[in-house]
Design a protein around this motif. Sequence first.
Motif, short mmCIF file in Angstrom:
data_model
loop_
_atom_site.label_atom_id
_atom_site.label_comp_id
_atom_site.label_asym_id
_atom_site.label_seq_id
_atom_site.Cartn_x
_atom_site.Cartn_y
_atom_site.Cartn_z
N LEU A 115 0.78 -1.23 0.01
CA LEU A 115 -0.13 0.12 0.11
C LEU A 115 0.89 1.33 0.11
O LEU A 115 0.55 2.25 -0.64
CB LEU A 115 -1.06 0.02 1.29
CG LEU A 115 -2.24 -0.67 1.23
CD1 LEU A 115 -3.04 -0.51 2.48
CD2 LEU A 115 -3.17 0.01 0.09
N ILE A 116 1.92 1.35 0.81
CA ILE A 116 2.82 2.53 1.13
C ILE A 116 3.66 2.68 -0.44
O ILE A 116 3.67 3.84 -0.85
CB ILE A 116 3.91 2.20 2.15
CG1 ILE A 116 2.82 2.38 3.51
CG2 ILE A 116 4.83 3.17 2.01
CD1 ILE A 116 3.85 1.84 4.65
N ASN A 162 -6.45 -6.24 6.04
CA ASN A 162 -6.23 -5.64 4.46
C ASN A 162 -7.38 -4.85 4.42
O ASN A 162 -7.06 -3.61 3.66
CB ASN A 162 -6.14 -6.84 3.55
CG ASN A 162 -4.83 -7.62 3.58
OD1 ASN A 162 -4.71 -8.59 2.82
ND2 ASN A 162 -3.96 -7.29 4.65
N GLU A 163 -8.60 -5.06 4.34
CA GLU A 163 -9.68 -4.43 4.15
C GLU A 163 -9.71 -3.13 4.97
O GLU A 163 -10.04 -1.88 4.36
CB GLU A 163 -10.99 -4.93 4.27
CG GLU A 163 -11.11 -6.15 3.28
CD GLU A 163 -12.58 -6.79 3.44
OE1 GLU A 163 -13.30 -6.45 4.08
OE2 GLU A 163 -12.59 -7.94 2.94
N LEU A 164 -9.30 -3.20 6.14
CA LEU A 164 -9.37 -2.02 7.34
C LEU A 164 -8.25 -0.92 6.60
O LEU A 164 -8.39 0.16 6.64
CB LEU A 164 -9.24 -2.42 8.60
CG LEU A 164 -10.21 -3.26 9.17
CD1 LEU A 164 -9.88 -3.71 10.57
CD2 LEU A 164 -11.68 -2.61 9.21
N TYR A 165 -6.89 -1.52 6.33
CA TYR A 165 -5.95 -0.84 5.78
C TYR A 165 -6.26 -0.12 4.64
O TYR A 165 -6.14 1.03 4.37
CB TYR A 165 -4.66 -1.57 5.66
CG TYR A 165 -3.74 -1.65 6.82
CD1 TYR A 165 -3.15 -0.26 7.37
CD2 TYR A 165 -3.24 -2.66 7.68
CE1 TYR A 165 -2.21 0.01 8.21
CE2 TYR A 165 -2.45 -2.55 8.62
CZ TYR A 165 -1.98 -1.42 9.10
OH TYR A 165 -0.89 -1.36 10.12
N ALA A 166 -6.87 -0.69 3.67
CA ALA A 166 -7.23 -0.12 2.20
C ALA A 166 -7.95 0.95 2.34
O ALA A 166 -8.01 1.82 1.84
CB ALA A 166 -7.76 -1.25 1.37
N ASP A 167 -9.14 0.94 3.40
CA ASP A 167 -10.13 1.96 3.69
C ASP A 167 -9.42 3.02 4.23
O ASP A 167 -9.72 4.25 3.86
CB ASP A 167 -11.03 1.15 4.60
CG ASP A 167 -12.14 2.36 4.78
OD1 ASP A 167 -12.88 2.65 4.04
OD2 ASP A 167 -12.38 2.81 6.00
N VAL A 168 -8.53 2.94 5.12
CA VAL A 168 -7.86 4.04 5.83
C VAL A 168 -7.15 4.68 4.79
O VAL A 168 -7.01 6.09 4.75
CB VAL A 168 -6.92 3.53 7.03
CG1 VAL A 168 -5.92 4.69 7.61
CG2 VAL A 168 -7.97 3.32 8.11
N PHE A 169 -6.28 3.79 3.92
CA PHE A 169 -5.57 4.74 2.91
C PHE A 169 -6.19 5.48 1.91
O PHE A 169 -5.93 6.52 1.55
CB PHE A 169 -4.66 3.59 2.38
CG PHE A 169 -3.26 3.36 2.97
CD1 PHE A 169 -1.90 3.70 2.15
CD2 PHE A 169 -3.15 2.89 4.36
CE1 PHE A 169 -0.78 3.63 2.70
CE2 PHE A 169 -1.87 2.82 4.95
CZ PHE A 169 -0.75 3.06 4.21
N ALA A 170 -7.34 4.82 1.71
CA ALA A 170 -8.11 5.66 0.66
C ALA A 170 -8.66 6.93 1.36
O ALA A 170 -8.81 8.09 0.53
CB ALA A 170 -9.55 4.69 0.34
N MET A 175 -6.09 7.51 -2.03
CA MET A 175 -5.90 6.44 -2.84
C MET A 175 -7.30 5.70 -3.33
O MET A 175 -8.23 5.82 -2.84
CB MET A 175 -5.13 5.34 -2.20
CG MET A 175 -3.70 5.86 -2.09
SD MET A 175 -2.65 4.15 -1.07
CE MET A 175 -2.75 3.27 -2.48
N GLU A 176 -7.26 5.09 -4.45
CA GLU A 176 -8.42 4.57 -5.07
C GLU A 176 -7.98 2.88 -4.78
O GLU A 176 -7.03 2.39 -5.27
CB GLU A 176 -8.68 4.52 -6.34
CG GLU A 176 -9.10 5.98 -6.76
CD GLU A 176 -9.67 6.13 -8.40
OE1 GLU A 176 -9.49 5.05 -9.00
OE2 GLU A 176 -10.12 7.21 -8.53
N THR A 177 -8.88 2.37 -3.92
CA THR A 177 -8.41 0.75 -3.65
C THR A 177 -10.02 -0.03 -4.01
O THR A 177 -11.01 0.50 -3.81
CB THR A 177 -8.17 0.61 -2.44
OG1 THR A 177 -9.22 0.73 -1.30
CG2 THR A 177 -7.05 1.32 -1.91
N ILE A 178 -9.73 -1.20 -4.28
CA ILE A 178 -10.88 -2.04 -4.51
C ILE A 178 -10.30 -3.41 -3.83
O ILE A 178 -9.27 -4.13 -4.45
CB ILE A 178 -11.32 -2.21 -5.89
CG1 ILE A 178 -12.29 -1.00 -6.53
CG2 ILE A 178 -12.30 -3.53 -6.16
CD1 ILE A 178 -12.49 -1.04 -8.00
#
Length: 332
Positions: A115-116, A162-170, A175-178
């Motif tokens: 992610l980083i 993973n889902e929690l991290y992606a949501d926080v990074f968005a 960021m755009e994450t799916i």
Amino acid sequence: MDIKNLSLNPNYNILVTGGAGFIGSNLCEAILKNGNSVRCLDNYATGKPENIAPLLENPSFEFIEGDIRNAEDCLKACKGMDYVLHQAALGSVPRSINDPFTSNEVNVSGFLNMLIAARDAGVKRFVYAASSSTYGDSKNMPKVEDIIGKPLSPYAITKYVNELYADVFAKTYGMETIGLRYFNVFGRKQDPNGAYAAVIPKFVMHLMKHESPTINGDGSFSRDFTYIDNVIEMNVRSITGKNPDAVNTVYNVAYGERTSLNELVELLKEYLGEYDSKISNVEIVYGPERKGDVPHSLASIDKAKSLLGYSPSYDIKRGLKQAVDWYWKNLQ
């Protein structure tokens, strides 16, 4: 799979982590056929060199042997990429129960590294392999994305993190994450060997040798088995989706039907029996249930259909016929 009708721009540079694995190598192959440039990052922990050997001659394919637990490898892999399809992970509920530390290091620390790296490289969108194990002890059927239970294994915990991290990074970095919650994916190149082999290739190998496969439990447990080409379609649609409501969320990736293990093995015996009639008479053995196993799994795919136009082409029967044909030709 022909993905040209899914409107994937052939000029994209796409990173596939875990690209030498079962799902990753199929993604690499399909995306390359579309005319894209593909970079593959893998450490061969579970991936295999032979899965990508035919791709190495393609000038649009680049392989980096590296580990997502190494931040520098992640940065190198993400540099110059338009999109990331993050498939690298240590799968298997039993593996995570036997060794929770390594599963966490790869699936959580490695995910954060990626992610980083994707953020710092200015990647347009980060699409990652999530898991149906996130539903945990939820009794809801079918599984709907916004209703989950408590995780039942260390593996399930890592995939939810993973889902929690992606949501926080968005939310924090724009960021755009799916996230793609895979439901029991099967198909060509899936490894039948090893202690943590998936059920379909493992059963196929036993049956081809006229050996009795062992079903954990009484065979009534059911799964939404999902053919690899359906998974390829969802990854591509996750890149091409233009609807702003379609990003920074998670989707079920499945067909939307469930099959019991008893039904599964009977289908395998039928399809393999077309090649070798003796397989139809192989006995089935029943053993104890596995720790951390969810009894039943069935996905709602309404969200993916609505927001990404997902339209899976392969039900269990069509997918199994394709998979059995591949195994018979390649694993004799």
